[in-house]
Motif scaffolding. Sequence first.
Motif, PDB file in Angstrom:
ATOM      1  N   LEU A  21      21.789  41.968  11.990  1.00 20.80           N
ATOM      2  CA  LEU A  21      22.303  41.231  10.836  1.00 20.80           C
ATOM      3  C   LEU A  21      21.546  39.927  10.622  1.00 20.80           C
ATOM      4  CD1 LEU A  21      26.165  41.802  11.179  1.00 20.80           C
ATOM      5  CD2 LEU A  21      24.544  42.957   9.655  1.00 20.80           C
ATOM      6  N   SER A  22      21.127  39.301  11.708  1.00 19.89           N
ATOM      7  CA  SER A  22      20.386  38.037  11.574  1.00 19.89           C
ATOM      8  C   SER A  22      19.013  38.272  10.962  1.00 19.89           C
ATOM      9  CB  SER A  22      20.226  37.367  12.944  1.00 19.89           C
ATOM     10  OG  SER A  22      21.484  36.996  13.466  1.00 19.89           O
ATOM     11  N   ARG A  23      18.345  39.345  11.371  1.00 23.83           N
ATOM     12  CA  ARG A  23      16.985  39.565  10.868  1.00 23.83           C
ATOM     13  C   ARG A  23      16.960  40.017   9.415  1.00 23.83           C
ATOM     14  NH1 ARG A  23      16.802  44.455  15.034  1.00 23.83           N
ATOM     15  NH2 ARG A  23      16.828  46.274  13.649  1.00 23.83           N
ATOM     16  N   ALA A 309      15.008  49.286   4.742  1.00 23.15           N
ATOM     17  CA  ALA A 309      14.985  47.961   5.364  1.00 23.15           C
ATOM     18  C   ALA A 309      14.728  46.863   4.338  1.00 23.15           C
ATOM     19  CB  ALA A 309      13.924  47.921   6.455  1.00 23.15           C
ATOM     20  N   THR A 310      13.855  47.135   3.386  1.00 23.63           N
ATOM     21  CA  THR A 310      13.528  46.139   2.363  1.00 23.63           C
ATOM     22  C   THR A 310      14.712  45.913   1.425  1.00 23.63           C
ATOM     23  OG1 THR A 310      11.188  46.747   2.489  1.00 23.63           O
ATOM     24  CG2 THR A 310      11.900  45.553   0.530  1.00 23.63           C
ATOM     25  N   ALA A 311      15.358  47.011   1.009  1.00 22.44           N
ATOM     26  CA  ALA A 311      16.525  46.881   0.125  1.00 22.44           C
ATOM     27  C   ALA A 311      17.652  46.110   0.804  1.00 22.44           C
ATOM     28  CB  ALA A 311      17.002  48.266  -0.306  1.00 22.44           C
ATOM     29  N   LEU A 312      17.832  46.331   2.102  1.00 19.27           N
ATOM     30  CA  LEU A 312      18.854  45.591   2.849  1.00 19.27           C
ATOM     31  C   LEU A 312      18.565  44.093   2.829  1.00 19.27           C
ATOM     32  CD1 LEU A 312      19.242  47.941   5.938  1.00 19.27           C
ATOM     33  CD2 LEU A 312      21.003  47.494   4.218  1.00 19.27           C
ATOM     34  N   ARG A 313      17.304  43.722   2.967  1.00 21.62           N
ATOM     35  CA  ARG A 313      16.937  42.310   2.967  1.00 21.62           C
ATOM     36  C   ARG A 313      17.089  41.675   1.585  1.00 21.62           C
ATOM     37  NH1 ARG A 313      15.068  44.579   7.188  1.00 21.62           N
ATOM     38  NH2 ARG A 313      14.519  43.402   9.079  1.00 21.62           N
ATOM     39  N   GLN A 314      17.093  42.515   0.563  1.00 19.66           N
ATOM     40  CA  GLN A 314      17.313  42.006  -0.791  1.00 19.66           C
ATOM     41  C   GLN A 314      18.797  41.984  -1.167  1.00 19.66           C
ATOM     42  OE1 GLN A 314      14.716  44.717  -2.981  1.00 19.66           O
ATOM     43  NE2 GLN A 314      13.189  43.100  -3.198  1.00 19.66           N
ATOM     44  N   ASN A 315      19.643  42.336  -0.189  1.00 19.76           N
ATOM     45  CA  ASN A 315      21.096  42.320  -0.385  1.00 19.76           C
ATOM     46  C   ASN A 315      21.555  43.360  -1.416  1.00 19.76           C
ATOM     47  OD1 ASN A 315      23.639  41.386   0.351  1.00 19.76           O
ATOM     48  ND2 ASN A 315      23.707  39.882  -1.300  1.00 19.76           N
ATOM     49  N   CYS A 316      21.132  44.600  -1.211  1.00 16.89           N
ATOM     50  CA  CYS A 316      21.588  45.677  -2.080  1.00 16.89           C
ATOM     51  C   CYS A 316      23.088  45.911  -1.899  1.00 16.89           C
ATOM     52  CB  CYS A 316      20.817  46.960  -1.772  1.00 16.89           C
ATOM     53  SG  CYS A 316      21.021  47.567  -0.067  1.00 16.89           S
ATOM     54  N   LYS A 317      23.696  46.545  -2.875  1.00 16.22           N
ATOM     55  CA  LYS A 317      25.124  46.853  -2.806  1.00 16.22           C
ATOM     56  C   LYS A 317      25.376  48.007  -1.842  1.00 16.22           C
ATOM     57  CE  LYS A 317      29.022  48.271  -5.755  1.00 16.22           C
ATOM     58  NZ  LYS A 317      29.394  48.657  -7.151  1.00 16.22           N
ATOM     59  N   TYR A 351      17.647  51.897  10.084  1.00 15.23           N
ATOM     60  CA  TYR A 351      18.950  52.567  10.154  1.00 15.23           C
ATOM     61  C   TYR A 351      19.922  51.783  11.015  1.00 15.23           C
ATOM     62  CZ  TYR A 351      15.701  56.136   8.573  1.00 15.23           C
ATOM     63  OH  TYR A 351      14.731  56.814   7.893  1.00 15.23           O
ATOM     64  N   GLU A 352      19.413  51.155  12.051  1.00 18.35           N
ATOM     65  CA  GLU A 352      20.256  50.286  12.867  1.00 18.35           C
ATOM     66  C   GLU A 352      20.792  49.132  12.028  1.00 18.35           C
ATOM     67  OE1 GLU A 352      20.020  47.911  17.157  1.00 18.35           O
ATOM     68  OE2 GLU A 352      18.191  48.337  16.039  1.00 18.35           O
ATOM     69  N   GLU A 353      19.934  48.587  11.187  1.00 19.95           N
ATOM     70  CA  GLU A 353      20.355  47.484  10.315  1.00 19.95           C
ATOM     71  C   GLU A 353      21.403  47.943   9.313  1.00 19.95           C
ATOM     72  OE1 GLU A 353      15.965  45.281  10.533  1.00 19.95           O
ATOM     73  OE2 GLU A 353      16.560  46.398   8.741  1.00 19.95           O
ATOM     74  N   ALA A 354      21.201  49.117   8.731  1.00 15.81           N
ATOM     75  CA  ALA A 354      22.168  49.634   7.752  1.00 15.81           C
ATOM     76  C   ALA A 354      23.518  49.915   8.411  1.00 15.81           C
ATOM     77  CB  ALA A 354      21.624  50.900   7.104  1.00 15.81           C
ATOM     78  N   GLU A 355      23.491  50.444   9.632  1.00  9.36           N
ATOM     79  CA  GLU A 355      24.742  50.677  10.358  1.00  9.36           C
ATOM     80  C   GLU A 355      25.503  49.381  10.575  1.00  9.36           C
ATOM     81  OE1 GLU A 355      24.243  52.739  14.029  1.00  9.36           O
ATOM     82  OE2 GLU A 355      24.412  54.717  13.089  1.00  9.36           O
ATOM     83  N   PHE A 358      26.658  48.178   6.812  1.00  7.77           N
ATOM     84  CA  PHE A 358      27.570  49.017   6.035  1.00  7.77           C
ATOM     85  C   PHE A 358      28.447  49.935   6.889  1.00  7.77           C
ATOM     86  CE2 PHE A 358      24.099  48.424   2.794  1.00  7.77           C
ATOM     87  CZ  PHE A 358      24.831  47.579   1.971  1.00  7.77           C
ATOM     88  N   GLY A 359      28.215  49.940   8.211  1.00  9.03           N
ATOM     89  CA  GLY A 359      29.081  50.708   9.096  1.00  9.03           C
ATOM     90  C   GLY A 359      28.698  52.150   9.309  1.00  9.03           C
ATOM     91  N   GLU A 360      27.570  52.584   8.736  1.00  5.28           N
ATOM     92  CA  GLU A 360      27.150  53.966   8.948  1.00  5.28           C
ATOM     93  C   GLU A 360      25.651  54.117   8.741  1.00  5.28           C
ATOM     94  OE1 GLU A 360      29.074  56.540   6.195  1.00  5.28           O
ATOM     95  OE2 GLU A 360      28.538  55.342   4.434  1.00  5.28           O
TER      96      GLU A 360
END
Length: 497
Positions: A21-23, A309-317, A351-355, A358-360
């Motif tokens: 979550l920090s990265r 990974a990139t979409a997660l860093r852009q704060n996707c929904k 995938y670790e970041e998405a889990e 978002f919990g999955e």
Amino acid sequence: MGKATGFIEFNREEAEERNPLSRLKDFKKYSAPFSDEVLQRQGARCMDCATPFCHIGMEIAGTTSGCPIHNLIPEWNDLVYRGRWKEALERLLKTNNFPEFTGSACPAPCEGSCTVAISDPAVAIKNIERTIINKGFENGWIQPRIPARRTGKKVAIIGSGPAGLASADQLNQAGHSVTVYERADRPGGLLMYGIPNMKIEKKEVERRVKLLTQEGIDFITNTEVGKDITASQLREKYDAVILCTGAQKQRDLVMEGRDAEGVHFAMDYLSGVTKSLLDSNFQDKNFIDAAGKDVIVIGGGDTGADCVATALRQNCKSVVQFGKHPKLGVVRTSENMWPAAPNIFTLDYAYEEAEQKFGEDPRQYGIQTKKLVKDEDGRLKELHTVSMEKVKQEDGTFIFKEIPGTEKIWPAQLVFIAIGFEGPEQPVLKHFGLETSNRKVAAVYGDFTTNIEGVFAAGDARRGQSLIVWAINEGREVARKVDEYLMGASILPTVNA
């Protein structure tokens, strides 16, 4: 090699990673370095296995097993175990021009064929390799190697990815004057714009390019062959030309709604984000932004994971990744035994970041996209799918069949297409008048000559989409053939000796 009983005494230890979550708050590398003590233990796990399969660099069932550049892995593992880091660096650089790239972004087929991996987790080869090269730079052991003499021969290399850089490095050390042409504004090819900063920090690419420049290689950017300079001009000016343009023609979806606003190729997304990061730290807003959007990535490979990974860093929904194949098991099947590369379930950094967020796991398996739906303004609003099953036929081949009643509608405002590449882009090949085979440059491995005198081809442009280590392999090998072509014989080593 290593400690005789090390593989029994020590377990494999994974590289430390920053908190998922920090990265997500930055685009810096997600992994953290090992301590020397940990790496020495990991080096100690390397067995005296007599025949080190980590060297083999061959394809088994269509997948690379072992190291294609035949790194002297047991030798530098032993040196690391003994704390002799500078000697380990010397061994590593005998076969690998760019360990900082392979140590960061290579899928490590060497580990899949490690003898320890027959019954236990493999030696942490990739992490050891990355640390060796980093120590080399940090301690000032890596200095510009200025060739003692120049041959008077000039070589042009088209493309500055790993194949182009490797061939440039080798030919420069042979004393030839080398110029590398790159159509982008920065050298590095996919190392610069195709692989996100989280895997390869661009300062590492810039550091290597600066070193190659100091050693005498010229880089000319913002120059596209066929537009800014012609093939005839290159052939007239240089004694040899090498095409290392990569395989960057992306495979497209052909279906209803493909023209909707919000549907993009994965590489366009990744390269745009990286360029904006480097140009302005995103202040120019010149990138595709996933902020607040439902994102779907079509394609189950590494490029798709980088999009996640990139979409997660852009704060996707939300973010989901579709793959057509079923979920892999956690152990090898009887059809995938050692030393073939292990085809098993893994949890990539994305995938670790998405889990965590978002919990999955964002991956969906056995999914076929049927159509894309746009709203009245032409913007993407949803995606329709059906589940698939992989069925083995009597002749041993597999087909995919739709499962009735599994149709589903997914909300989506952004879709990234990451279903692979068809081969090199054709305009430059046609401009040179090069013969092609299956859309790739027709040039035999080991020879690398094309139908045009003095023009050679290597890397993904010749073999199709592949690994960084294969690109380096071909870059080194084509350099030797060009050296022979120019001088009658070559002083350069062969990868396949």
